[in-house]
Design an enzyme around this catalytic site. Sequence first.
Site, PDB file in Angstrom:
ATOM      1  N   GLU A  17      37.405  42.937  38.902  1.00 45.58           N
ATOM      2  CA  GLU A  17      37.171  43.793  37.727  1.00 45.58           C
ATOM      3  C   GLU A  17      36.061  43.270  36.802  1.00 45.58           C
ATOM      4  O   GLU A  17      35.189  44.051  36.406  1.00 45.58           O
ATOM      5  CB  GLU A  17      38.470  43.965  36.933  1.00 45.58           C
ATOM      6  CG  GLU A  17      38.287  44.895  35.748  1.00 45.58           C
ATOM      7  CD  GLU A  17      39.586  45.230  35.042  1.00 45.58           C
ATOM      8  OE1 GLU A  17      40.398  45.980  35.605  1.00 45.58           O
ATOM      9  OE2 GLU A  17      39.784  44.747  33.915  1.00 45.58           O
ATOM     10  N   SER A  73      42.766  40.886  33.442  1.00 41.71           N
ATOM     11  CA  SER A  73      42.990  41.207  34.862  1.00 41.71           C
ATOM     12  C   SER A  73      41.745  40.843  35.667  1.00 41.71           C
ATOM     13  O   SER A  73      40.641  41.274  35.322  1.00 41.71           O
ATOM     14  CB  SER A  73      43.248  42.695  35.035  1.00 41.71           C
ATOM     15  OG  SER A  73      44.307  43.086  34.213  1.00 41.71           O
ATOM     16  N   ARG A 124      38.877  52.562  34.655  1.00 40.73           N
ATOM     17  CA  ARG A 124      38.173  51.280  34.484  1.00 40.73           C
ATOM     18  C   ARG A 124      36.734  51.354  34.989  1.00 40.73           C
ATOM     19  O   ARG A 124      36.198  50.390  35.551  1.00 40.73           O
ATOM     20  CB  ARG A 124      38.895  50.141  35.209  1.00 40.73           C
ATOM     21  CG  ARG A 124      40.329  49.920  34.821  1.00 40.73           C
ATOM     22  CD  ARG A 124      40.510  49.383  33.415  1.00 40.73           C
ATOM     23  NE  ARG A 124      41.892  48.995  33.212  1.00 40.73           N
ATOM     24  CZ  ARG A 124      42.835  49.823  32.733  1.00 40.73           C
ATOM     25  NH1 ARG A 124      42.524  51.064  32.388  1.00 40.73           N
ATOM     26  NH2 ARG A 124      44.070  49.392  32.591  1.00 40.73           N
TER      27      ARG A 124
HETATM   28  P1  FAD Z   1      31.514  41.353  27.751  1.00 39.48           P
HETATM   29  O1  FAD Z   1      32.475  40.568  28.560  1.00 39.48           O
HETATM   30  O2  FAD Z   1      30.591  40.603  26.878  1.00 39.48           O
HETATM   31  O3  FAD Z   1      30.674  42.302  28.706  1.00 39.48           O
HETATM   32  C1  FAD Z   1      31.305  43.045  29.704  1.00 39.48           C
HETATM   33  C2  FAD Z   1      30.252  43.953  30.353  1.00 39.48           C
HETATM   34  O4  FAD Z   1      29.812  44.901  29.389  1.00 39.48           O
HETATM   35  C3  FAD Z   1      28.991  43.209  30.795  1.00 39.48           C
HETATM   36  O5  FAD Z   1      28.459  43.849  31.925  1.00 39.48           O
HETATM   37  C4  FAD Z   1      28.032  43.397  29.638  1.00 39.48           C
HETATM   38  O6  FAD Z   1      26.677  43.355  30.036  1.00 39.48           O
HETATM   39  C5  FAD Z   1      28.414  44.796  29.190  1.00 39.48           C
HETATM   40  N1  FAD Z   1      28.173  45.020  27.756  1.00 39.48           N
HETATM   41  C6  FAD Z   1      28.824  44.436  26.711  1.00 39.48           C
HETATM   42  N2  FAD Z   1      28.372  44.938  25.557  1.00 39.48           N
HETATM   43  C7  FAD Z   1      27.410  45.835  25.873  1.00 39.48           C
HETATM   44  C8  FAD Z   1      26.554  46.673  25.110  1.00 39.48           C
HETATM   45  N3  FAD Z   1      26.596  46.688  23.782  1.00 39.48           N
HETATM   46  N4  FAD Z   1      25.664  47.453  25.772  1.00 39.48           N
HETATM   47  C9  FAD Z   1      25.590  47.440  27.127  1.00 39.48           C
HETATM   48  N5  FAD Z   1      26.364  46.679  27.901  1.00 39.48           N
HETATM   49  C10 FAD Z   1      27.270  45.886  27.269  1.00 39.48           C
HETATM   50  N6  FAD Z   1      40.334  45.248  29.466  1.00 39.48           N
HETATM   51  C11 FAD Z   1      40.989  46.433  29.491  1.00 39.48           C
HETATM   52  O7  FAD Z   1      40.403  47.466  29.870  1.00 39.48           O
HETATM   53  N7  FAD Z   1      42.283  46.538  29.097  1.00 39.48           N
HETATM   54  C12 FAD Z   1      42.981  45.480  28.653  1.00 39.48           C
HETATM   55  O8  FAD Z   1      44.134  45.610  28.309  1.00 39.48           O
HETATM   56  C13 FAD Z   1      42.340  44.208  28.652  1.00 39.48           C
HETATM   57  N8  FAD Z   1      43.002  43.095  28.257  1.00 39.48           N
HETATM   58  C14 FAD Z   1      42.397  41.885  28.288  1.00 39.48           C
HETATM   59  C15 FAD Z   1      43.115  40.762  27.899  1.00 39.48           C
HETATM   60  C16 FAD Z   1      42.530  39.510  27.892  1.00 39.48           C
HETATM   61  C17 FAD Z   1      43.330  38.316  27.473  1.00 39.48           C
HETATM   62  C18 FAD Z   1      41.170  39.387  28.264  1.00 39.48           C
HETATM   63  C19 FAD Z   1      40.492  38.057  28.208  1.00 39.48           C
HETATM   64  C20 FAD Z   1      40.433  40.498  28.649  1.00 39.48           C
HETATM   65  C21 FAD Z   1      41.041  41.768  28.673  1.00 39.48           C
HETATM   66  N9  FAD Z   1      40.343  42.924  29.060  1.00 39.48           N
HETATM   67  C22 FAD Z   1      40.980  44.138  29.068  1.00 39.48           C
HETATM   68  C23 FAD Z   1      38.938  42.844  29.472  1.00 39.48           C
HETATM   69  C24 FAD Z   1      37.949  42.868  28.275  1.00 39.48           C
HETATM   70  O9  FAD Z   1      38.560  42.473  27.100  1.00 39.48           O
HETATM   71  C25 FAD Z   1      37.330  44.245  28.069  1.00 39.48           C
HETATM   72  O10 FAD Z   1      36.688  44.695  29.236  1.00 39.48           O
HETATM   73  C26 FAD Z   1      36.330  44.273  26.902  1.00 39.48           C
HETATM   74  O11 FAD Z   1      35.910  45.587  26.653  1.00 39.48           O
HETATM   75  C27 FAD Z   1      35.099  43.396  27.141  1.00 39.48           C
HETATM   76  O12 FAD Z   1      34.390  43.300  25.934  1.00 39.48           O
HETATM   77  P2  FAD Z   1      33.292  42.186  25.675  1.00 39.48           P
HETATM   78  O13 FAD Z   1      32.597  42.519  24.410  1.00 39.48           O
HETATM   79  O14 FAD Z   1      33.905  40.851  25.749  1.00 39.48           O
HETATM   80  O15 FAD Z   1      32.320  42.443  26.908  1.00 39.48           O
HETATM   81  P1  NAP Z   2      52.641  46.079  33.222  1.00 41.45           P
HETATM   82  O1  NAP Z   2      53.074  46.916  32.072  1.00 41.45           O
HETATM   83  O2  NAP Z   2      53.501  44.951  33.666  1.00 41.45           O
HETATM   84  O3  NAP Z   2      52.333  47.011  34.461  1.00 41.45           O
HETATM   85  C1  NAP Z   2      51.914  46.461  35.707  1.00 41.45           C
HETATM   86  C2  NAP Z   2      50.927  47.430  36.312  1.00 41.45           C
HETATM   87  O4  NAP Z   2      51.592  48.649  36.590  1.00 41.45           O
HETATM   88  C3  NAP Z   2      49.796  47.714  35.377  1.00 41.45           C
HETATM   89  O5  NAP Z   2      48.641  47.308  35.997  1.00 41.45           O
HETATM   90  C4  NAP Z   2      49.850  49.205  35.098  1.00 41.45           C
HETATM   91  O6  NAP Z   2      48.648  49.890  35.421  1.00 41.45           O
HETATM   92  C5  NAP Z   2      50.919  49.748  36.008  1.00 41.45           C
HETATM   93  N1  NAP Z   2      51.900  50.545  35.240  1.00 41.45           N
HETATM   94  C6  NAP Z   2      53.002  50.099  34.578  1.00 41.45           C
HETATM   95  N2  NAP Z   2      53.674  51.131  34.048  1.00 41.45           N
HETATM   96  C7  NAP Z   2      52.985  52.240  34.353  1.00 41.45           C
HETATM   97  C8  NAP Z   2      53.168  53.617  34.065  1.00 41.45           C
HETATM   98  N3  NAP Z   2      54.227  54.046  33.344  1.00 41.45           N
HETATM   99  N4  NAP Z   2      52.253  54.484  34.525  1.00 41.45           N
HETATM  100  C9  NAP Z   2      51.185  54.080  35.228  1.00 41.45           C
HETATM  101  N5  NAP Z   2      50.961  52.786  35.531  1.00 41.45           N
HETATM  102  C10 NAP Z   2      51.833  51.876  35.096  1.00 41.45           C
HETATM  103  O7  NAP Z   2      51.162  45.488  32.929  1.00 41.45           O
HETATM  104  P2  NAP Z   2      50.714  44.292  31.997  1.00 41.45           P
HETATM  105  O8  NAP Z   2      50.050  43.282  32.827  1.00 41.45           O
HETATM  106  O9  NAP Z   2      51.823  43.869  31.086  1.00 41.45           O
HETATM  107  O10 NAP Z   2      49.590  45.000  31.122  1.00 41.45           O
HETATM  108  C11 NAP Z   2      49.952  45.989  30.187  1.00 41.45           C
HETATM  109  C12 NAP Z   2      48.772  46.926  29.981  1.00 41.45           C
HETATM  110  O11 NAP Z   2      47.653  46.195  29.498  1.00 41.45           O
HETATM  111  C13 NAP Z   2      48.323  47.601  31.282  1.00 41.45           C
HETATM  112  O12 NAP Z   2      47.946  48.922  30.986  1.00 41.45           O
HETATM  113  C14 NAP Z   2      47.130  46.800  31.705  1.00 41.45           C
HETATM  114  O13 NAP Z   2      46.137  47.565  32.389  1.00 41.45           O
HETATM  115  C15 NAP Z   2      46.567  46.323  30.362  1.00 41.45           C
HETATM  116  N6  NAP Z   2      45.878  45.037  30.557  1.00 41.45           N
HETATM  117  C16 NAP Z   2      44.651  45.071  31.097  1.00 41.45           C
HETATM  118  C17 NAP Z   2      43.947  43.899  31.295  1.00 41.45           C
HETATM  119  C18 NAP Z   2      42.536  43.935  31.842  1.00 41.45           C
HETATM  120  O14 NAP Z   2      41.865  42.930  31.764  1.00 41.45           O
HETATM  121  N7  NAP Z   2      42.092  45.029  32.376  1.00 41.45           N
HETATM  122  C19 NAP Z   2      44.519  42.682  30.950  1.00 41.45           C
HETATM  123  C20 NAP Z   2      45.805  42.680  30.431  1.00 41.45           C
HETATM  124  C21 NAP Z   2      46.485  43.871  30.236  1.00 41.45           C
HETATM  125  P3  NAP Z   2      47.358  49.965  34.470  1.00 41.45           P
HETATM  126  O15 NAP Z   2      46.744  48.604  34.539  1.00 41.45           O
HETATM  127  O16 NAP Z   2      46.538  51.021  35.120  1.00 41.45           O
HETATM  128  O17 NAP Z   2      47.783  50.334  33.103  1.00 41.45           O
END
Ligand code: FAD
Ligand code: NAP
Length: 342
Positions: free
Chosen positions: A337, A241, A168
Amino acid sequence: MNFDYKPLANYSLEDRNTLGFEVVAEWVLPITQAEQIPAAIRWAKNAGLSHRVLGGGSNVVLPDQLQGVTLLMDIDFIEILENRDSNTRLRVGAGVNWHDFVGWTLDQNYRGLENLALIPGTVGAAPIQNIGAYGVEVKEYIDAVEAYDCQTNQWVSLSKADCQFSYRHSVFKDERNRFVITAVIFNLPKVWQPRLSYADLTNHFANRSVDAITAPEIFEAVCAIRTQKLPDPKVIGNVGSFFQNPVISNQQLQILKEHFPQMVSYPESATHSKLAAGWLIDQCGFKGMQLGNVGVHDKQALVLTHRGGGNAGELLGLAEQIQKRVKETFGVELVVEPILFT
Ligand code: FAD
Ligand code: NAP
């Protein structure tokens, strides 16, 4: 200025942040072509204004008033650079919707990104925090990132190594606002295997032979699981998250497990382990809690929510309470995050 349009003043970003906060930007510039960026940055610098980039607003916490110039990334194209027996290389505009892009790759029978389905936001933001889900990280499929370097005023192509991807994280988080990403080059190998190690996916396909599972089926499964577990930002404001999963040393984990035998952890390297931040927050009693206009999602305590009428201050107040209680209970620091814009 070299634009054929003017920056827009006092622009509402309520529809461009998935928390749904009422935010007014001092100036915005919609960017539909990379060529607009140098002039946009020059304009901001000449006016003595800060600049920042906004994609879909799904990983940012915005203040009520956003000062300076906000570039709205709307560059929209998908180009097939190479399609060989071994792999496919794609060049994709920063403004393309991430989930739509994943769906498009599968329609073309290019596999690999299916576990990253339904992540909101844009392709250009995917490298910023090296988006990941269900055991897959986008860095595995990124070849290079094209960007405008606002420090040197030059166009650059950053290799995967230059991007310094980790869990991340990337160079783009360390060097905030330096690079405006315009396109991402993906490399999708034709050799493919389903990635089903996460319990929700393992269970979903429990009765199936692994060899028969297809990438589109995984895409559908991920969409179904996420829809059930995560709040839809169109209905309940959230940024996914709110905290990163803490990575701690194996020694620290051993000590914690003596006190908390049920603690959820996963190996991260030979020396470190990852804790599930959602579990820590849940244990502190926050799951489902509502505090004014903000709260903690009842199905995943890692997700903070906004149901209207709130703002960044209120949400960050709740986040601080959670961080304090988790630190007191487990001695573990929770790191926020999403990016906090000021
Ligand atoms: P923004 O929110 O608009 O920007 C995020 C950051 O990136 C800011 O600092 C912005 O300045 C920068 N940025 C954006 N575009 C550019 C660009 N073109 N050039 C330079 N900088 C830029 N994230 C995960 O990793 N895994 C997930 O599973 C996940 N699930 C999510 C689920 C939900 C319901 C929500 C709401 C969010 C989730 N996220 C997750 C977080 C998010 O979706 C990601 O981080 C996504 O990549 C953000 O994209 P955005 O275009 O909305 O970025
Ligand atoms: P989940 O499957 O209930 O798991 C809970 C946590 O345990 C997660 O954070 C995940 O880490 C870790 N985990 C579970 N199984 C694992 C494995 N086999 N090996 C290593 N780590 C494991 O999580 P969830 O909330 O339903 O989300 C599912 C996936 O979507 C996750 O990968 C999560 O990161 C991603 N997600 C991300 C965001 C975001 O905003 N970043 C939002 C929603 C969902 P990791 O998070 O490192 O995978």
